[in-house]
Design a protein around this motif. Structure first.
Motif, mmCIF file in Angstrom:
data_model
loop_
_atom_site.group_PDB
_atom_site.id
_atom_site.type_symbol
_atom_site.label_atom_id
_atom_site.label_comp_id
_atom_site.label_asym_id
_atom_site.label_seq_id
_atom_site.Cartn_x
_atom_site.Cartn_y
_atom_site.Cartn_z
ATOM 1 N N PRO A 1 1.025 -0.980 0.004
ATOM 2 C CA PRO A 1 -0.179 -0.431 -0.210
ATOM 3 C C PRO A 1 0.858 1.402 -0.249
ATOM 4 O O PRO A 1 1.916 1.046 0.411
ATOM 5 C CB PRO A 1 -0.479 -0.314 1.241
ATOM 6 N N ALA A 2 0.380 2.567 -0.351
ATOM 7 C CA ALA A 2 1.161 3.576 -0.688
ATOM 8 C C ALA A 2 1.546 4.469 0.341
ATOM 9 O O ALA A 2 2.174 4.775 0.895
ATOM 10 C CB ALA A 2 0.411 4.356 -1.854
ATOM 11 N N LYS A 3 0.507 3.904 1.576
ATOM 12 C CA LYS A 3 0.561 4.690 2.582
ATOM 13 C C LYS A 3 1.830 4.407 3.773
ATOM 14 O O LYS A 3 1.565 4.162 4.498
ATOM 15 C CB LYS A 3 -0.097 5.058 3.450
ATOM 16 N N CYS A 4 2.396 2.818 3.165
ATOM 17 C CA CYS A 4 3.582 1.869 3.864
ATOM 18 C C CYS A 4 4.658 2.942 3.708
ATOM 19 O O CYS A 4 5.159 3.804 2.372
ATOM 20 C CB CYS A 4 3.892 1.054 3.297
ATOM 21 N N PRO A 5 5.690 3.094 5.581
ATOM 22 C CA PRO A 5 7.118 4.250 4.525
ATOM 23 C C PRO A 5 8.413 3.430 3.539
ATOM 24 O O PRO A 5 7.755 2.439 3.428
ATOM 25 C CB PRO A 5 7.348 4.333 6.372
#
Length: 260
Positions: A93-97
């Protein structure tokens, strides 16, 4: 011609130690221009830490990739943004760091690398690896002279399918995750090097890097057991890829095994 070594999953302390012991000499002896390593199992066999990542980079690894165990070590979700040349799987997911690719350079030649997680038999929240590869390739083709794609996946069919899908569009597609080196290294018709699995860098007197007896017992009775990383017959396993710098195509790919 440029030489790139992609090292398969580094497992625990034995895998880390053989990299620290051997990689510097290996770079000289093989005339390596680039070294990429999957290190998702480098910390006690599951995950990675900031200090381990820095030690591998200092030992001569140019870029570190990760897989489905990316978040297994506490605190890594913060540390990942503080260590250069490390990328997490691009189809998380794009929100992962963390970064979804790394670009490394030598002699004016730029190599981009990214990882996609397979979805067959994998319990991960990941976007389509094929469409993610399309997106990254479109993004990176103006920024790099060669693109290396790692597919961290369980199914050989999924790995092979991605190799054929990307043939002629990237320099290499290599697989990791199953820890067993495969005998299918070849250059596909349009110039992309391919290998289903690079194997693991760690102890081979084991079951995928773990002590044998508890694993056998778990298969026999299904009871949970603590299973430690094994320690014997430690090897580096990976693939040596020769790149035609003028075309950014692969000239050859072959399995590399280095024993202690």
């Amino acid at each position: 011609m440029l030489k790139l070594l992609f090292i398969g999953d580094i497992v625990g302390r034995p895998g880390r130690e053989i990299i620290l012991e051997k990689l510097g000499r290996l770079r000289l002896d093989m005339g390596l221009d680039f070294v990429i390593a999957n290190a998702e199992n480098a910390a006690a066999g599951a995950g990675i830490t900031g200090s381990i990542a820095k030690s591998l980079l200092e030992a001569g690894v140019d870029a570190i990739t990760l897989g489905d165990h990316v978040w297994d070590q506490r605190g890594w979700e913060t540390e990942i943004t503080q260590v250069d040349k490390v990328c997490r799987p691009a189809n998380l997911p794009a929100k992962c760091p963390g970064w979804d690719h790394v670009i490394i350079e030598t002699r004016g030649f730029r190599v981009a690398v990214f990882t996609v997680l397979g979805r067959s038999f994998m319990n991960t929240k990941a976007d389509c690896p094929f469409l993610t590869a399309d997106r990254l390739i479109d993004q990176l083709k103006a920024q790099a002279d060669a693109i290396i794609v790692e597919i961290h996946a369980e199914a050989t069919s999924e790995k092979q399918a991605l190799g054929w899908y990307l043939d002629g569009r990237v320099t290499a597609v290599v697989g990791t995750h199953t820890h067993v080196p495969t005998a299918d290294a070849r250059v596909l018709p349009r110039g992309t090097a391919f290998m289903c699995d690079l194997g693991m860098t760690g102890p081979y007197t084991s079951v995928l890097g773990r002590v044998v007896d508890p694993i056998i017992a778990r298969f026999m009775d299904g009871m949970p057991r603590r299973v430690e990383v094994a320690t014997e017959d430690v090897r580096i396993s990976g693939a040596l890829i020769e790149i035609d710098a003028s075309m950014a195509n692969a000239r050859s790919i072959e399995l590399v095994t280095v024993r202690r």
